[in-house]
Write a protein that holds these residues in place. Sequence first.
Motif, PDB file in Angstrom:
ATOM      1  N   THR A 109       0.855  -1.185  -0.024  1.00  0.00           N
ATOM      2  CA  THR A 109       0.008   0.212  -0.106  1.00  0.00           C
ATOM      3  C   THR A 109       0.896   1.142  -0.006  1.00  0.00           C
ATOM      4  OG1 THR A 109      -0.035   0.136   2.461  1.00  0.00           O
ATOM      5  CG2 THR A 109      -1.607  -1.241   1.295  1.00  0.00           C
ATOM      6  N   ASP A 110       0.332   2.369  -0.049  1.00  0.00           N
ATOM      7  CA  ASP A 110       1.178   3.734  -0.139  1.00  0.00           C
ATOM      8  C   ASP A 110       1.385   3.828   1.218  1.00  0.00           C
ATOM      9  OD1 ASP A 110      -1.550   4.095   0.608  1.00  0.00           O
ATOM     10  OD2 ASP A 110      -1.936   5.628  -0.637  1.00  0.00           O
ATOM     11  N   GLN A 111       0.905   3.552   2.126  1.00  0.00           N
ATOM     12  CA  GLN A 111       1.473   3.445   3.708  1.00  0.00           C
ATOM     13  C   GLN A 111       2.604   2.600   3.878  1.00  0.00           C
ATOM     14  OE1 GLN A 111      -0.084   5.870   5.383  1.00  0.00           O
ATOM     15  NE2 GLN A 111      -1.423   5.943   3.435  1.00  0.00           N
ATOM     16  N   GLY A 112       3.183   1.770   2.755  1.00  0.00           N
ATOM     17  CA  GLY A 112       4.263   0.957   3.070  1.00  0.00           C
ATOM     18  C   GLY A 112       3.977  -0.746   3.704  1.00  0.00           C
ATOM     19  N   GLU A 113       2.498  -0.711   3.947  1.00  0.00           N
ATOM     20  CA  GLU A 113       2.173  -2.194   4.394  1.00  0.00           C
ATOM     21  C   GLU A 113       2.025  -3.162   3.244  1.00  0.00           C
ATOM     22  OE1 GLU A 113      -1.720  -1.245   5.972  1.00  0.00           O
ATOM     23  OE2 GLU A 113      -0.743   0.307   7.561  1.00  0.00           O
ATOM     24  N   ARG A 160       2.579  -0.699  -5.952  1.00  0.00           N
ATOM     25  CA  ARG A 160       2.405  -0.033  -5.073  1.00  0.00           C
ATOM     26  C   ARG A 160       0.840   0.740  -5.232  1.00  0.00           C
ATOM     27  NH1 ARG A 160       3.201   5.627  -3.491  1.00  0.00           N
ATOM     28  NH2 ARG A 160       4.279   5.995  -5.242  1.00  0.00           N
ATOM     29  N   HIS A 162      -3.031   2.561  -3.666  1.00  0.00           N
ATOM     30  CA  HIS A 162      -3.596   3.215  -2.827  1.00  0.00           C
ATOM     31  C   HIS A 162      -5.356   2.428  -2.642  1.00  0.00           C
ATOM     32  CE1 HIS A 162      -5.763   6.397  -0.778  1.00  0.00           C
ATOM     33  NE2 HIS A 162      -6.757   6.441  -1.657  1.00  0.00           N
ATOM     34  N   ASP A 165     -11.362   3.959  -0.134  1.00  0.00           N
ATOM     35  CA  ASP A 165     -12.431   3.632   0.894  1.00  0.00           C
ATOM     36  C   ASP A 165     -13.601   2.849   0.125  1.00  0.00           C
ATOM     37  OD1 ASP A 165     -11.294   5.157   2.856  1.00  0.00           O
ATOM     38  OD2 ASP A 165     -12.386   6.789   2.462  1.00  0.00           O
TER      39      ASP A 165
END
Length: 168
Positions: A109-113, A160, A162, A165
């Motif tokens: 993810t864009d959060q690095g997860e 990668r 995003h 929601d």
Amino acid sequence: MDDLLQVGVITQTHGIRGEVKVFPTTDDPGRFVELKHVMLDTGRETLPLEIENVKFFKQFVILKFKGYDNINDIERYKRCPLLVEREDAVPLEEDEYFIADMIGMKVVTDQGEEFGTLKDVMETGANDVYVIDHPVKGEVLIPAIRECILDVDIEGGQMRIHVMDGLI
């Protein structure tokens, strides 16, 4: 990365003179007109074939291979994939990739997860949909749109994304 890319699958014979019906697995079936050679994957070996003639019938491509002049010569190759060497593949535009190069890619993810592994690509009318094997949620479908797919690194084997929601 594979050196051979699939462009079609022989579905059945066509007539008695050695022609076959091919279901194209390429975005551009018209490419068969320019194609001179393909590789036939029999499951046991890969045979080089020279294309002698190309016709089109509904969603199929009708191919005639040099040296295969009889239905009996070609009948045993039903359901066999036709491949081309990477250098004979259709040139890609910017942000286009061969599906074979993407399958198995790690997705973060864009959060690095870590999000999972790309398992499949579904080709739909509007845009492709990436099927990602998520360790907890199972199969997750992510649309291949700029808002969701931020980066694809073929060399690094990573995508990668995003996660918008409501997607999962």
